[in-house]
Scaffold this active site. Structure first.
Site, PDB file in Angstrom:
ATOM      1  CG  ASN A 110      -0.303  -0.173   2.522  1.00  0.00           C
ATOM      2  OD1 ASN A 110       0.908  -0.037   2.650  1.00  0.00           O
ATOM      3  ND2 ASN A 110      -1.082  -0.484   3.539  1.00  0.00           N
ATOM      4  NE  ARG A 251       1.537   1.573  12.442  1.00  0.00           N
ATOM      5  CZ  ARG A 251       1.292   1.357  11.153  1.00  0.00           C
ATOM      6  NH1 ARG A 251       1.016   2.388  10.356  1.00  0.00           N
ATOM      7  NH2 ARG A 251       1.331   0.140  10.655  1.00  0.00           N
ATOM      8  CD  GLN A 280      -4.726   3.545  14.024  1.00  0.00           C
ATOM      9  OE1 GLN A 280      -4.217   4.486  13.477  1.00  0.00           O
ATOM     10  NE2 GLN A 280      -4.801   2.377  13.428  1.00  0.00           N
ATOM     11  CG  HIS A 299      -4.711   3.859   9.927  1.00  0.00           C
ATOM     12  ND1 HIS A 299      -3.911   2.991  10.633  1.00  0.00           N
ATOM     13  CD2 HIS A 299      -4.020   4.165   8.804  1.00  0.00           C
ATOM     14  CE1 HIS A 299      -2.790   2.770   9.966  1.00  0.00           C
ATOM     15  NE2 HIS A 299      -2.844   3.465   8.844  1.00  0.00           N
TER      16      HIS A 299
END
Length: 363
Positions: A110, A251, A280, A299
């Site tokens: 990604n 992050r 998260q 996210h």
């Protein structure tokens, strides 16, 4: 993985969710494997109950299952912990190495998706997009209030943009910024980019504090580990230009939560955009939801449908190789045979990067 509900049923390409199971169900069932998929990752939840019998544990970085030292101690049979995507900071790498567990991820799956997202977020800040958007949804119309803080990346007042981290994502961010004709592109990392990449992008190396002091926009594209946790604290952000912008799709824990809120509230930073949080999913009372001058999202930068197709296919290939006893692709390996491997090996040789197993890992 996360529950996608009706979206998972409506969109079969939404592979990284409980409903569509990374597209692995029929393949694993046909080979007689037991495949448990859940979003119940809390203490004593479904994931914990099955952990002692699990040979392979898969997690996404978007809704991670935190494999702490205590959890790994209970994982009596685990041979492989893998990330469907990029980023293994949800795993206690030191504990995994000591137990001989291989840790792998789908490198490159990604990077394009995240790099495109970074450029979008840079533009959303520099062009003051969120102010305009909020006017429309609040039935307002005040162009002056938007334009008073809107800029171009190119022009007489064009911007200096720097990336902290110039690996697969950071390098692609630099490449995508070239057509914007920024005044200067800078990067900081533990090693220099190849000379041909520097020449093609015009990017120049700068030490961290020098970079942040010169940049109008800083984008964070480095992994989370012991040396980058809390890297962007009050001390470092104070060295940034007054009115600079900060983007973080790496992050959330790389940026000190409360220090960021303070820097935005008193106007030292003009804006912050990111899609990563700590923890998260972010709780409803997370201060980043309400801090001024932000362009935060959940996210999702690395989980477009195109990225999901790539990391689902990569996950299947890593599992296939592991079950067949074949060697994994080296760039996908984070820990193997009790030591760091792949891209982390070079980082561990740098005196400024604390990746030694003796260090305490904070998941």
């Amino acid at each position: 993985m996360r529950q996608a509900g009706e979206n998972g049923k409506r969109q079969p390409k939404l592979l990284g969710c409980v409903e569509n199971e990374l597209g692995l169900r029929s393949w694993l069932d046909s080979q007689g494997h037991s495949f448990i998929v859940t979003d119940d990752k809390g203490p004593g939840g479904v994931a914990d109950k099955h952990l002692p019998d699990a040979d392979i544990v898969i997690s996404t970085p978007f809704h991670p299952y935190y494999l702490t030292a205590d959890r790994l101690a209970s994982a009596k049979k685990m041979q492989l912990s893998m990330t469907a995507g990029i980023g293994s900071d949800h795993v206690d790498l030191v504990a995994a190495a000591k137990k001989g567990i291989t840790v792998a991820e789908v490198t490159d799956s990604n990077v394009v998706s995240v790099a495109e997202h970074v450029v979008m977020m840079i533009l959303s800040l520099v062009r003051n997009y969120m102010t305009g958007y909020n006017q429309i949804i609040n039935n307002q119309w005040n162009v002056g209030a938007i334009a008073a803080d809107a800029y171009d990346l190119e022009g007489k007042m064009n911007k200096v943009v720097g990336t902290v981290g110039a690996g697969r994502i950071g390098q692609r961010v630099l490449e995508r910024l070239v057509p914007f004709n920024c005044r200067q592109l800078l990067y900081y990392d533990y090693g220099r980019l190849p000379a041909d990449v520097e020449a093609a992008t015009g990017a120049q190396y700068a030490e961290l504090e020098d970079l942040v002091s010169r940049c109008d926009v800083v984008t964070i594209n480095c992994p989370l580990h012991a040396s980058t946790k809390g890297l962007f604290n009050k001390k470092l952000m104070a060295k940034m230009k007054k009115g600079a912008y900060l983007v973080n799709t790496a992050r959330g824990a790389i940026v000190e939560r409360d220090d960021l809120v303070e820097m935005l509230s008193r106007g030292h930073l003009a804006g912050y955009a990111g899609d990563v949080w700590e923890p998260q999913p972010a709780p409803a009372d997370h201060p980043w939801r309400l801090m001024p001058h932000h362009a935060m999202t959940p996210h999702y930068s690395g989980t477009t449908l195109d990225a999901q197709a790539r990391y689902a296919a990569g996950t299947k290939e890593i599992i296939r190789r592991s079950l067949a006893g074949e060697a994994l692709i080296p760039t996908n390996v984070i820990v193997q045979g009790g030591k760091m491997a792949g891209q982390y090996e070079d980082a561990s040789k740098n005196k400024n990067v604390s990746l030694e197993f003796k260090k305490t890992w904070e998941a």
